[in-house]
Design an enzyme around this catalytic site. Structure first.
Site, mmCIF file in Angstrom:
data_model
loop_
_atom_site.group_PDB
_atom_site.id
_atom_site.type_symbol
_atom_site.label_atom_id
_atom_site.label_comp_id
_atom_site.label_asym_id
_atom_site.label_seq_id
_atom_site.Cartn_x
_atom_site.Cartn_y
_atom_site.Cartn_z
ATOM 1 N N TYR A 71 40.653 85.511 43.493
ATOM 2 C CA TYR A 71 41.554 86.707 43.993
ATOM 3 C C TYR A 71 40.603 87.847 43.563
ATOM 4 C CZ TYR A 71 46.330 84.918 44.518
ATOM 5 O OH TYR A 71 47.559 84.450 45.019
ATOM 6 N N LYS A 128 40.079 71.446 39.844
ATOM 7 C CA LYS A 128 39.563 70.629 40.840
ATOM 8 C C LYS A 128 38.044 70.305 40.494
ATOM 9 C CE LYS A 128 39.935 68.715 44.892
ATOM 10 N NZ LYS A 128 40.616 67.757 45.147
ATOM 11 N N ASP A 181 45.463 68.438 43.480
ATOM 12 C CA ASP A 181 46.247 67.800 44.623
ATOM 13 C C ASP A 181 47.187 66.897 43.912
ATOM 14 O OD1 ASP A 181 43.732 66.339 43.800
ATOM 15 O OD2 ASP A 181 43.458 65.685 45.659
ATOM 16 N N ASP A 209 49.348 80.292 41.730
ATOM 17 C CA ASP A 209 50.200 80.931 42.661
ATOM 18 C C ASP A 209 50.923 79.841 43.538
ATOM 19 O OD1 ASP A 209 51.227 82.820 44.388
ATOM 20 O OD2 ASP A 209 49.694 82.385 45.745
ATOM 21 N N ASP A 237 55.090 77.987 42.817
ATOM 22 C CA ASP A 237 56.192 78.265 44.117
ATOM 23 C C ASP A 237 56.774 77.056 44.198
ATOM 24 O OD1 ASP A 237 55.533 80.788 44.625
ATOM 25 O OD2 ASP A 237 55.777 80.522 46.730
HETATM 26 C C1 IPM Z 1 52.779 86.080 43.177
HETATM 27 C C2 IPM Z 1 52.593 86.727 44.903
HETATM 28 C C3 IPM Z 1 51.419 87.671 44.910
HETATM 29 C C4 IPM Z 1 50.037 86.485 44.357
HETATM 30 C C5 IPM Z 1 50.888 88.222 46.057
HETATM 31 C C6 IPM Z 1 52.274 88.950 46.579
HETATM 32 C C7 IPM Z 1 49.870 89.083 46.084
HETATM 33 O O1 IPM Z 1 52.627 85.668 45.646
HETATM 34 O O2 IPM Z 1 53.074 87.072 42.408
HETATM 35 O O3 IPM Z 1 52.821 85.085 43.315
HETATM 36 O O4 IPM Z 1 49.416 85.898 45.320
HETATM 37 O O5 IPM Z 1 49.805 86.570 43.289
HETATM 38 MG MG MG Z 2 53.052 83.830 45.002
#
Ligand code: IPM
Ligand code: MG
Length: 358
Positions: free
Chosen positions: A141, A191, A223, A247, A251
């Site tokens: 990032y 990884k 993975d 990230d 999710d």
């Molecule tokens: C998160 C989001 C952010 C990230 C984006 C919106 C920049 O997806 O906080 O997980 O990638 O960190």
């Molecule tokens: Mg995110």
């Protein structure tokens, strides 16, 4: 106690869910005798529309002068065509970087009454309680070189995964300390079979683990981890990983619990922490009073714990959420047959009522 809280609703559903969380904090203050002062500012697309910049100086100053930050979400199709350097997302990255928020805690815990809202079988997720510790100010990032440049064949896009020993060391410590308060197991996700940055990551995590003989350490390739999270997620306690892997995996972990609309987060490391739902601005459902405010309300519970050490108050917020779910109230994302469908405002009001009358 007295505290100033910077409120940054941002874009999309941020403007709907954040006020519900503010009401909850007001109720906490009233019930437990604290004084919270709220100061609101624009961030993300909302700030771009007014000032041309996603993180105006005033917003950053307000954030730095507060005791904690409550953030909604940023981004939306309206700003997608903009240059990367001025997109709404830069505001989030800027806040993380400027405030030194290198440790992102994303707990994924299943409320058992929502097991049927998950796409996974009840037995796979029942009792699920994992904590993703995501490194938040390093890795691909922020690594350099980065950018898009012209070449003789067209263009070249570059990002660089960089991790240094101190960066890995400090996030590993956060994970081991967290594990000590939980089930004493850390799984480090990397990884290392392909990436040198991961090779170093693994070495440093092993080194840090020497100071935590009471915590079990396991390593897993990213993975395989993605696969194990849907196959048998309960094998995990604390997952510690890089910015990008975290990230993605957070999710995935969130969805195990039924809805990404349920999960809070805390970003720590500097003197001021930032608290926000892990979901995005959901422009497709914005303005319709259907978004789930629970992730943001649960983020205030994390704020009460980590920013103010108000554990009793945090538990009261968590209990209020739990009781409303027990009564069968559900927003659209977690709605199922036999439960009562409510909108954003009503869900907020129900949680508030529980908190006031408990
Ligand atoms: C998160 C989001 C952010 C990230 C984006 C919106 C920049 O997806 O906080 O997980 O990638 O960190
Ligand atoms: Mg995110």
């Amino acid at each position: 106690m007295k505290a100033t809280i910077a409120v940054l609703p941002g874009d999309g559903i941020g403007a709907e869910i954040v006020p519900q969380a503010v009401h909850v904090l007001e109720a906490v203050a009233a019930r437990f005798g604290h004084r919270f002062e709220f100061k609101t500012a624009d961030v993300g697309g909302a700030a771009i529309d007014k000032t041309g910049r996603p993180l105006p100086d005033d917003t950053l100053r307000l954030a730095k002068e507060s005791d904690a930050i409550l953030l909604g979400a940023v981004g939306g199709p309206k700003w997608e065509g903009l240059d990367y350097s001025v997109r709404p997302e830069r505001a989030l990255l800027g806040l993380r970087e400027q405030l030194g928020l290198y440790a992102n805690l994303r707990p994924a815990k299943l409320y058992s009454m929502l097991a049927d809202a998950s796409t996974l079988k009840r037995e796979v997720i029942e009792g699920l309680d994992i904590l993703v510790v995501r490194e938040l100010t390093g890795g691909i990032y922020f690594g350099k070189p980065k950018g898009i440049e012209k070449t003789s064949e067209g263009e070249k896009g570059v990002n660089t995964e960089v991790y240094t020993t101190p960066e890995i060391r400090r996030i590993a410590k956060v994970a081991f300390e967290a594990a000590r308060k939980r089930r004493r197991k850390v799984t480090s996700v990397d990884k290392a079979n392909v990436l040198e940055s991961s090779e170093l990551w693994r070495r440093v995590v092993i080194d840090v683990s020497q100071g935590y003989p009471d915590v079990e350490l396991q390593h897993i390739y990213v993975d395989n981890c993605a696969m194990q999270l849907v196959r048998a997620p309960k094998q995990f306690d604390v997952l510690v990983t890089t910015n990008l892997f975290g990230d993605i995996l957070s999710d995935e972990a969130a969805m195990l619990t039924g809805s990404i609309g349920m999960l809070p987060s805390a970003s720590l490391g500097g003197t001021i922490g930032m608290y926000e739902p892990i979901h995005g601005s959901a422009p497709d459902i914005a303005g319709k009073d259907i978004a789930n405010p629970i992730a943001t309300i649960a983020s205030t519970a994390m704020m009460l714990t980590y920013a103010f050490s108000l554990d009793k108050e945090a538990t009261a917020v968590e209990q209020a959420i739990l009781r409303v779910l027990e009564q069968g109230y559900r927003t659209k994302d977690i709605h199922a047959a036999g439960t009562r469908l409510v909108g954003t405002k009503e869900m907020g009001a129900l949680i508030l009522k529980e908190l006031q009358h408990a």
